[in-house]
Motif scaffolding. Structure first.
Motif, short mmCIF file in Angstrom:
data_model
loop_
_atom_site.label_atom_id
_atom_site.label_comp_id
_atom_site.label_asym_id
_atom_site.label_seq_id
_atom_site.Cartn_x
_atom_site.Cartn_y
_atom_site.Cartn_z
N LEU A 21 0.83 -1.21 0.00
CA LEU A 21 0.00 0.00 0.00
C LEU A 21 0.86 1.25 0.00
CD1 LEU A 21 -2.88 -0.93 2.46
CD2 LEU A 21 -2.98 -0.77 -0.02
N ASP A 22 2.08 1.17 0.52
CA ASP A 22 2.97 2.32 0.56
C ASP A 22 3.72 2.55 -0.75
OD1 ASP A 22 2.23 2.93 3.13
OD2 ASP A 22 3.85 1.77 4.03
N PRO A 24 4.25 3.54 -4.49
CA PRO A 24 3.46 4.44 -5.33
C PRO A 24 2.95 3.81 -6.63
CG PRO A 24 5.77 5.02 -5.41
CD PRO A 24 5.64 3.96 -4.38
N CYS A 25 3.60 2.79 -7.14
CA CYS A 25 3.20 2.26 -8.44
C CYS A 25 2.19 1.11 -8.34
CB CYS A 25 4.43 1.82 -9.22
SG CYS A 25 5.42 0.58 -8.41
N VAL A 26 1.87 0.64 -7.16
CA VAL A 26 0.90 -0.45 -7.00
C VAL A 26 -0.50 0.10 -7.17
CG1 VAL A 26 -0.03 -2.15 -5.39
CG2 VAL A 26 2.41 -1.76 -5.49
N GLN A 27 -1.30 -0.53 -8.05
CA GLN A 27 -2.65 -0.08 -8.32
C GLN A 27 -3.72 -1.04 -7.83
OE1 GLN A 27 -3.53 2.93 -9.65
NE2 GLN A 27 -1.37 3.33 -9.32
N GLN A 28 -3.41 -2.37 -7.84
CA GLN A 28 -4.42 -3.35 -7.49
C GLN A 28 -3.78 -4.55 -6.81
OE1 GLN A 28 -6.29 -5.28 -10.83
NE2 GLN A 28 -8.25 -5.36 -9.77
N GLU A 43 -8.55 -2.26 -4.61
CA GLU A 43 -8.14 -1.18 -5.51
C GLU A 43 -7.37 -0.17 -4.68
OE1 GLU A 43 -8.49 -1.06 -8.76
OE2 GLU A 43 -9.62 -2.94 -8.82
N VAL A 44 -6.08 -0.15 -4.85
CA VAL A 44 -5.21 0.65 -3.99
C VAL A 44 -5.43 2.14 -4.21
CG1 VAL A 44 -2.81 1.11 -3.37
CG2 VAL A 44 -3.54 -1.21 -3.90
N SER A 45 -5.73 2.54 -5.43
CA SER A 45 -5.91 3.98 -5.70
C SER A 45 -7.10 4.54 -4.92
CB SER A 45 -6.09 4.21 -7.19
OG SER A 45 -7.18 3.44 -7.67
N THR A 46 -8.17 3.77 -4.74
CA THR A 46 -9.31 4.27 -3.96
C THR A 46 -8.99 4.30 -2.47
OG1 THR A 46 -10.27 2.05 -3.87
CG2 THR A 46 -11.02 3.50 -5.63
N ILE A 47 -8.17 3.38 -2.00
CA ILE A 47 -7.79 3.38 -0.59
C ILE A 47 -6.94 4.60 -0.27
CG2 ILE A 47 -6.36 2.18 1.13
CD1 ILE A 47 -7.41 -0.40 0.03
N ARG A 48 -6.08 4.98 -1.20
CA ARG A 48 -5.22 6.15 -0.95
C ARG A 48 -6.02 7.45 -0.89
NH1 ARG A 48 -0.98 4.06 -5.11
NH2 ARG A 48 0.25 2.71 -3.80
N THR A 49 -7.14 7.52 -1.60
CA THR A 49 -7.90 8.76 -1.64
C THR A 49 -9.00 8.83 -0.60
OG1 THR A 49 -9.40 7.83 -3.30
CG2 THR A 49 -7.48 9.07 -4.09
#
Length: 106
Positions: A21-22, A24-28, A43-49
């Motif tokens: 999760l930390d 930056p290039c991981v998306q899923q 979905e990692v991008s939604t978790i970050r936001t």
């Protein structure tokens, strides 16, 4: 998207997901059992936001307690497209910034 597959022991799953999760290039992240069935998709991008990290990590912990081994599929964007990653020319510039002062002394 590049997909890498890892076999992770249950006791190590939560720590590995936190590490990913930390990055930056991981998306899923896709968690599968040993039979190949999808247990969870993250979905990692939604978790970050958003602020949904704790419930997702609680679910990963529950999976880790039940399954001895899981297959973790990691979807990454290429390093050139990732936000926060340096391009090749930027990496070269930083390397030269480190090396040039050494040569100036001689």
């Amino acid at each position: 998207m590049d997909i890498a597959t890892e076999v992770v022991h249950g006791w190590r799953l939560l720590a590995r997901v936190r590490e990913l999760l930390d990055e930056p290039c991981v998306q899923q992240l896709i968690v599968r059992n040993e039979a190949g069935d999808v247990v969870m998709t993250i979905e990692v991008s939604t978790i970050r936001t958003s602020s949904t990290t704790r419930p997702v990590l609680a679910a990963v912990k529950a999976i880790a307690e039940e399954l001895p081994r899981v297959v973790l599929e990691v979807g990454r964007t290429p390093a050139e497209d990732a936000v926060g990653e340096l391009t090749r020319s930027e990496k070269l510039d930083r390397a030269l910034d480190l090396v040039e002062p050494v040569f100036e002394r001689y």
